[in-house]
Design a protein around this motif. Structure first.
Motif, short mmCIF file in Angstrom:
data_model
loop_
_atom_site.label_atom_id
_atom_site.label_comp_id
_atom_site.label_asym_id
_atom_site.label_seq_id
_atom_site.Cartn_x
_atom_site.Cartn_y
_atom_site.Cartn_z
N GLU A 35 -17.19 -19.03 -25.15
CA GLU A 35 -17.30 -17.58 -24.99
C GLU A 35 -18.03 -17.23 -23.69
OE1 GLU A 35 -18.69 -13.66 -27.51
OE2 GLU A 35 -19.62 -15.57 -27.99
N GLU A 37 -18.22 -19.07 -21.02
CA GLU A 37 -17.31 -19.42 -19.92
C GLU A 37 -16.20 -18.39 -19.78
OE1 GLU A 37 -15.98 -23.35 -20.91
OE2 GLU A 37 -17.91 -24.27 -20.44
N ALA A 38 -15.65 -17.94 -20.90
CA ALA A 38 -14.56 -16.95 -20.86
C ALA A 38 -15.03 -15.63 -20.28
CB ALA A 38 -13.98 -16.74 -22.26
N ASP A 41 -15.08 -16.09 -16.68
CA ASP A 41 -13.75 -16.41 -16.16
C ASP A 41 -12.78 -15.22 -16.22
OD1 ASP A 41 -12.25 -18.62 -15.08
OD2 ASP A 41 -11.12 -18.71 -16.97
N THR A 42 -12.95 -14.36 -17.22
CA THR A 42 -11.96 -13.32 -17.50
C THR A 42 -12.62 -11.95 -17.59
OG1 THR A 42 -10.74 -14.94 -18.81
CG2 THR A 42 -10.11 -12.63 -19.08
N PHE A 45 -12.95 -9.78 -21.10
CA PHE A 45 -12.83 -10.71 -22.24
C PHE A 45 -13.18 -9.95 -23.52
CE2 PHE A 45 -15.14 -13.59 -25.14
CZ PHE A 45 -14.09 -14.43 -25.49
N THR A 123 -7.81 -22.97 -20.40
CA THR A 123 -8.82 -21.98 -20.03
C THR A 123 -9.86 -21.90 -21.14
OG1 THR A 123 -7.70 -20.14 -21.12
CG2 THR A 123 -7.05 -20.61 -18.81
N PRO A 124 -11.02 -21.35 -20.86
CA PRO A 124 -12.00 -21.13 -21.93
C PRO A 124 -11.43 -20.26 -23.05
CG PRO A 124 -13.07 -20.91 -19.81
CD PRO A 124 -11.59 -21.03 -19.54
N GLN A 125 -10.60 -19.28 -22.71
CA GLN A 125 -9.96 -18.42 -23.71
C GLN A 125 -9.09 -19.26 -24.64
OE1 GLN A 125 -9.79 -14.59 -23.83
NE2 GLN A 125 -9.26 -15.24 -25.89
#
Length: 139
Positions: A35, A37-38, A41-42, A45, A123-125
């Motif tokens: 979470e 990381e996401a 990254d995004t 999120f 991806t982390p997601q």
């Protein structure tokens, strides 16, 4: 006789052994890591989805294999490697408490399996969605 250096060596070995156990984690710990990381990254999120994770797990993504090709459509069951036919212990944490317990193994297997399924790193997601799905099983 030099007892002190021997005692230091034994103490260091015990510390390394204990540190190995300290690194053991739970699936929820990994989910929190994914979470974080996401979120980095995004943009925007909005959380993980067990439903998205199940769809990801059971689908192919432009390559020959899906996650389910080896881990079966039921990750609570023992799987079998699609190429080597070696048995694979259940993937769902409820069926196998050793899954998602050691960071080095989790990263190793996500790296290897994502490359087999996607041809790239997950991806982390994607990791979080799949883990959410796996954690939802057996409840």
């Amino acid at each position: 006789m030099r007892v002190f250096p021997m005692l230091q060596a034994v103490t260091a070995a015990i510390a390394l052994f204990v540190a190995g156990f300290a690194r053991a984690e739970t699936p929820a710990d990994f989910l929190r890591t994914f979470e974080a990381e996401a979120k980095q990254d995004t943009a925007g999120f909005a959380g993980f989805s067990a439903q998205r994770g199940e769809a990801f797990f059971k689908s192919t993504h432009g390559r020959e294999w899906s996650c389910a090709a080896c881990h079966t459509q039921n990750p609570m069951a023992t799987g079998q490697h699609a190429k080597t036919n070696k048995p694979i212990a259940p993937l769902a944490p409820a069926a196998n408490a050793e899954r998602f317990a050691k960071p080095d193994k989790v990263e190793k297997w996500f790296k290897r399996n994502c490359n087999d399924v996607l041809g790239r790193a997950c991806t982390p997601q994607e990791k979080g969605d799949v883990l959410s799905y796996l954690m939802s099983l057996g409840k």
